[in-house]
Design a protein around this motif. Structure first.
Motif, PDB file in Angstrom:
ATOM      1  N   TYR A 192       0.070 -12.178 -58.597  1.00  0.00           N
ATOM      2  CA  TYR A 192      -1.376 -12.057 -58.414  1.00  0.00           C
ATOM      3  C   TYR A 192      -1.689 -10.907 -57.468  1.00  0.00           C
ATOM      4  O   TYR A 192      -0.924 -10.623 -56.536  1.00  0.00           O
ATOM      5  N   THR A 194      -5.227  -8.547 -55.703  1.00  0.00           N
ATOM      6  CA  THR A 194      -6.652  -8.263 -55.561  1.00  0.00           C
ATOM      7  C   THR A 194      -6.831  -6.766 -55.305  1.00  0.00           C
ATOM      8  O   THR A 194      -6.169  -6.204 -54.422  1.00  0.00           O
ATOM      9  N   SER A 239      -9.707  -9.706 -58.690  1.00  0.00           N
ATOM     10  CA  SER A 239      -8.408 -10.359 -58.607  1.00  0.00           C
ATOM     11  C   SER A 239      -7.871 -10.638 -60.004  1.00  0.00           C
ATOM     12  O   SER A 239      -8.631 -11.017 -60.907  1.00  0.00           O
ATOM     13  N   SER A 257      -9.120 -15.718 -60.177  1.00  0.00           N
ATOM     14  CA  SER A 257      -9.634 -15.735 -58.808  1.00  0.00           C
ATOM     15  C   SER A 257      -9.974 -17.149 -58.379  1.00  0.00           C
ATOM     16  O   SER A 257     -10.774 -17.842 -59.027  1.00  0.00           O
ATOM     17  N   TRP A 258      -9.364 -17.575 -57.278  1.00  0.00           N
ATOM     18  CA  TRP A 258      -9.772 -18.821 -56.644  1.00  0.00           C
ATOM     19  C   TRP A 258     -10.995 -18.548 -55.765  1.00  0.00           C
ATOM     20  O   TRP A 258     -11.124 -17.465 -55.202  1.00  0.00           O
ATOM     21  N   MET A 275     -12.424 -15.625 -53.381  1.00  0.00           N
ATOM     22  CA  MET A 275     -11.500 -15.319 -52.296  1.00  0.00           C
ATOM     23  C   MET A 275     -10.635 -14.134 -52.729  1.00  0.00           C
ATOM     24  O   MET A 275     -10.531 -13.824 -53.923  1.00  0.00           O
ATOM     25  N   ASN A 276     -10.016 -13.467 -51.772  1.00  0.00           N
ATOM     26  CA  ASN A 276      -9.095 -12.366 -52.055  1.00  0.00           C
ATOM     27  C   ASN A 276      -7.660 -12.829 -51.860  1.00  0.00           C
ATOM     28  O   ASN A 276      -7.382 -13.670 -50.997  1.00  0.00           O
ATOM     29  N   TYR A 277      -6.753 -12.252 -52.645  1.00  0.00           N
ATOM     30  CA  TYR A 277      -5.343 -12.650 -52.577  1.00  0.00           C
ATOM     31  C   TYR A 277      -4.581 -11.752 -51.613  1.00  0.00           C
ATOM     32  O   TYR A 277      -4.589 -10.525 -51.748  1.00  0.00           O
ATOM     33  N   THR A 283      -1.341 -15.973 -50.151  1.00  0.00           N
ATOM     34  CA  THR A 283      -2.426 -16.869 -49.766  1.00  0.00           C
ATOM     35  C   THR A 283      -3.766 -16.268 -50.170  1.00  0.00           C
ATOM     36  O   THR A 283      -3.984 -15.068 -50.031  1.00  0.00           O
ATOM     37  N   TRP A 284      -4.666 -17.122 -50.677  1.00  0.00           N
ATOM     38  CA  TRP A 284      -6.032 -16.703 -50.959  1.00  0.00           C
ATOM     39  C   TRP A 284      -6.861 -16.861 -49.684  1.00  0.00           C
ATOM     40  O   TRP A 284      -6.768 -17.878 -49.003  1.00  0.00           O
ATOM     41  N   LYS A 285      -7.707 -15.849 -49.370  1.00  0.00           N
ATOM     42  CA  LYS A 285      -8.418 -15.843 -48.096  1.00  0.00           C
ATOM     43  C   LYS A 285      -9.863 -15.383 -48.263  1.00  0.00           C
ATOM     44  O   LYS A 285     -10.183 -14.608 -49.169  1.00  0.00           O
ATOM     45  N   THR A 336      -8.503 -20.310 -45.888  1.00  0.00           N
ATOM     46  CA  THR A 336      -7.318 -19.930 -46.659  1.00  0.00           C
ATOM     47  C   THR A 336      -7.002 -21.036 -47.660  1.00  0.00           C
ATOM     48  O   THR A 336      -7.317 -22.218 -47.423  1.00  0.00           O
TER      49      THR A 336
END
Length: 360
Positions: A192, A194, A239, A257-258, A275-277, A283-285, A336
């Protein structure tokens, strides 16, 4: 360098004199260059074992190639399956090992040759054939004749590996810290990424954390070509899930994208805040302003795949759970979300994921 330039000027002058009487429009080229003789392998039939993993399995040596210009020559060795060295995709799946400048031999331990053989797809504990050739590079690339060796590989202790994706999304194209795409099945890798605003979407695919062998775009953006200087390109900002198939020399991407959703988030219950990876921590943040209310996690702005928490203390989110994390104080929060979604299409989504919600 001055010596090389003077020799180039002299060579150019000789070529001009040799062609001055020819018809206008003819092109002059540097004289043909080739390997002066065949290269040698220490053995043509090799049985590899884990017990002898640190022993020398193969020594390859070759004659020096003389180019028209006296300058260092860089040599590399290519290994490929016999069925993959002809046609339009010839040698495109080859394993390429850079040897160095003016170096005329290379030895391989059992473990090194075993990895090459198994990565290329030779069956375990069965004799199989590998094609071998030498590459010489100076002002152009030339190749030796091809030799075939028979190799019997053993089962690797570590079955799965990874490839690497240096690119503009990093800012510095640093292969040492680039996104690693883990192998989810034989020859198939997934990860994954971003692409942030002001960062470009282009990238390469490297077999190691170095530039000894990499893939760039071939006939199309989604075709892999060995050592191609043309970059691959993602669709743009956002993402993505990236999947690479070294068996077919193809790659693909889908929007992936989460995001956070709920009446405590900017989009309420109707629109996820993406969120960005972070590819280095996997980790997605996101840092976002929240109000009093609930926060859940869902994929691609849709309820098909979503996670909710049972309380505000465990920081564990559960697949398809009706619960949510409650925000009791409005403010800016760092959130996160870490999930083991290495192969969701093949293995399904995990029952649990971990998250943090921290007030700034």
């Amino acid at each position: 360098m001055k010596k090389y330039i003077n020799k180039l000027l002299l060579l150019g002058g000789l070529l001009f004199l040799g062609t001055s009487c020819e018809t206008d429009g003819q092109l002059t080229t540097l004289k043909a260059t080739s390997f002066p003789s065949s290269f040698e392998v220490s053995s043509s039939e090799i049985v590899l074992t884990e017990e002898t993993a640190d022993d020398q399995a193969l020594l390859v040596s070759w004659p020096a190639v003389t180019f028209p210009i006296a300058a260092p020559v860089t040599y590399a060795i290519q290994f490929d399956l016999v069925n993959d060295i002809s046609g339009s995709q010839a040698w495109q799946k080859a394993k390429r090992i850079v040897v160095g400048e003016d170096v005329l031999s290379k030895s391989f331990l059992d473990r090194d040759l075993n990895k090459i053989a198994t990565d290329l797809g030779l069956p375990i504990n069965v004799p199989g054939q590998l094609a071998v050739r030498i590459e010489a590079t100076m002002d152009r690339k030339i190749y030796s004749n091809t030799t075939t060796i028979t190799v019997t590989p053993y089962e690797k202790s570590v079955v799965f590996g990874e490839i690497y994706m240096p690119g503009a999304y990093q800012g510095d194209w640093n292969v040492d810290t680039a996104l690693a795409l883990p192998e989810i099945s034989k020859g198939i890798y997934q990860g994954y990424v971003t692409v942030l605003p002001d960062y470009g979407p282009v990238f390469k695919l490297n077999t190691g954390r170095n530039w000894e062998q990499f893939y760039g775009a071939g006939a199309t953006n989604n075709d892999l070509k060995n050592m191609s200087t043309t970059d691959f390109a993602l669709p743009g900002e956002g993402s993505y899930q990236v999947k690479v198939n070294l068996n077919t020399l193809k790659w693909s991407s889908i929007v992936y994208s989460w995001g956070v959703v709920g009446d405590g988030t900017p989009g309420g219950w109707g629109t996820s805040t993406p969120m960005n990876y972070d590819y280095q921590t996997k980790t997605w943040k996101i840092t976002v302003d929240l109000i009093l209310g609930n926060v859940k996690f869902r994929l691609n702005n849709d309820w098909t795949i979503n996670y909710g928490s049972k309380n505000n203390t465990d920081f564990v989110a559960y697949l398809d759970n009706s619960g949510a994390h409650y925000i009791a104080e409005a403010g800016s929060y760092e959130i996160t979300f870490k999930i083991n979604d290495v192969d969701p299409l093949g293995l399904g989504y995990p029952a649990e994921a971990n998250y943090t919600i921290t007030k700034k």
